[in-house]
Design a protein around this motif. Structure first.
Motif, PDB file in Angstrom:
ATOM      1  N   LEU A 220      -5.674  -3.721  -5.244  1.00  0.00           N
ATOM      2  CA  LEU A 220      -5.236  -2.453  -5.232  1.00  0.00           C
ATOM      3  C   LEU A 220      -6.344  -0.950  -5.415  1.00  0.00           C
ATOM      4  O   LEU A 220      -6.044  -0.275  -4.399  1.00  0.00           O
ATOM      5  CB  LEU A 220      -4.401  -1.905  -6.478  1.00  0.00           C
ATOM      6  CG  LEU A 220      -3.547  -2.858  -6.904  1.00  0.00           C
ATOM      7  CD1 LEU A 220      -2.990  -1.991  -8.432  1.00  0.00           C
ATOM      8  CD2 LEU A 220      -2.228  -2.529  -6.164  1.00  0.00           C
TER       9      LEU A 220
ATOM     10  N   THR B 127       0.934  -0.902  -0.452  1.00  0.00           N
ATOM     11  CA  THR B 127      -0.039   0.177  -0.006  1.00  0.00           C
ATOM     12  C   THR B 127       0.919   0.826   0.458  1.00  0.00           C
ATOM     13  O   THR B 127       1.016   2.331  -0.785  1.00  0.00           O
ATOM     14  CB  THR B 127      -1.068  -0.005   0.888  1.00  0.00           C
ATOM     15  OG1 THR B 127      -1.621  -1.362   1.182  1.00  0.00           O
ATOM     16  CG2 THR B 127      -2.024   1.599   1.150  1.00  0.00           C
TER      17      THR B 127
ATOM     18  N   HIS C  92       1.895   2.084  -3.548  1.00  0.00           N
ATOM     19  CA  HIS C  92       1.315   2.103  -4.071  1.00  0.00           C
ATOM     20  C   HIS C  92       1.093   3.294  -3.933  1.00  0.00           C
ATOM     21  O   HIS C  92       1.248   4.488  -5.923  1.00  0.00           O
ATOM     22  CB  HIS C  92       0.641   1.496  -4.110  1.00  0.00           C
ATOM     23  CG  HIS C  92      -0.471   0.971  -5.200  1.00  0.00           C
ATOM     24  ND1 HIS C  92      -1.793   2.243  -5.605  1.00  0.00           N
ATOM     25  CD2 HIS C  92      -0.859   0.602  -6.196  1.00  0.00           C
ATOM     26  CE1 HIS C  92      -2.447   2.486  -6.055  1.00  0.00           C
ATOM     27  NE2 HIS C  92      -1.530   1.383  -7.373  1.00  0.00           N
TER      28      HIS C  92
ATOM     29  N   ALA D 203       1.379  -2.714  -9.503  1.00  0.00           N
ATOM     30  CA  ALA D 203      -0.264  -2.899  -9.923  1.00  0.00           C
ATOM     31  C   ALA D 203       0.395  -4.890 -11.042  1.00  0.00           C
ATOM     32  O   ALA D 203      -0.340  -5.189 -11.711  1.00  0.00           O
ATOM     33  CB  ALA D 203       0.451  -1.524 -11.258  1.00  0.00           C
TER      34      ALA D 203
END
Length: 261
Positions: A177, A131, A134, A169
């Motif tokens: 996601l 997390t 990203h 990803a």
């Protein structure tokens, strides 16, 4: 040494390394204490991250504008409070945690059970890391997009962070996601990029490919706070700002971004 010279590790390899690391600790004495401690730490970090994501929204609701004291103070308070509260609860609920009963040789079932327990901290730690990577990659992507529109050369560190995000990803499903990092969804990221570039007064307007005419500026940027955040380079706060969520509710903007209802 540039970031690009560092060895690239796939997400699967990283997961295996974290799992092996957790298993190694599980096989040592004090396995229960290690597991509980790791879970407490992971949950505390997760709560702090959620607080960090929602800090701009709460700051606007409380003070009418995003404040740095709230953006950083709230996650820190959430981490410390959660960590201390969980430790107190564990002590209250585990009165026999310091048992002096001698250890016995573990059976095959016990060994398998410990491996299963090791998956818990592994999953939590990886979820938090994925997390953070990203979200940081999304912010770096906005910054690079804005700097590119101004003719500023791309920074290697930002490119490296974006590469890490692309690796994540490529491995995880999009639905995962969106669950882990809902404030960096593709539509939200695209709008933040547009605001970051259109906040520069000397840039040309965005052209509607269907009509060949420029979109009204109000469709893209109609909020002074969002424009100021972009001009100040606070792209992380811009991406998490509640007014960005409200802007995405505009039917014209949703149509422009190609969002299907």
């Amino acid at each position: 040494m540039s970031p690009e010279s560092l060895p690239q590790v796939s997400l699967g390899t990283a997961a295996l390394l974290v799992f092996i690391f957790c298993v190694g600790f599980v096989m040592l004495r004090g396995v229960a204490r290690m597991i509980v401690g790791t879970v407490i730490l992971a949950l505390s970090v997760w709560v702090a991250f959620i607080a960090w994501q929602n800090a701009p929204t709460l700051s606007v609701e409380w003070f009418g504008k995003p404040l740095s004291a709230v953006s950083y103070g709230l996650p820190a308070t959430a981490f410390v409070s959660t960590f201390l509260l969980l430790r107190v609860l564990i002590k209250v609920m585990s009165p026999f945690s310091k048992s002096s009963e001698p250890s016995r040789p573990g059976s095959l079932f016990s060994f398998a059970f410990r491996l299963l327990l090791a998956l818990i901290p592994t999953a939590l730690i990886l979820g938090i890391c994925v997390t953070i990577i990203h979200h940081a990659g999304s912010v770096a992507e906005i910054r690079s997009y804005a700097e590119k529109s101004l003719g500023i050369p791309e920074n290697q560190s930002k490119a490296f962070v974006q590469q890490l995000k692309n690796t994540v990803a490529a491995v995880l499903p999009e639905a995962w996601l969106r669950f882990l990092d809902p404030l960096a969804e593709p539509e939200r990221l695209q709008l933040a990029k547009m605001i970051a570039t259109q906040s520069q007064r000397d840039l040309p307007p965005v052209i509607d490919p269907a009509t060949g005419k420029p979109f009204p500026r109000a469709i893209i940027v109609d909020d002074p706070q969002l424009q100021n955040l972009a001009q100040q380079g606070k792209f992380g706060t811009l991406l998490r700002h509640p007014r960005l969520t409200k802007a995405l509710e505009d039917p014209k903007l949703r149509k422009f971004l190609g969002i299907k209802d």
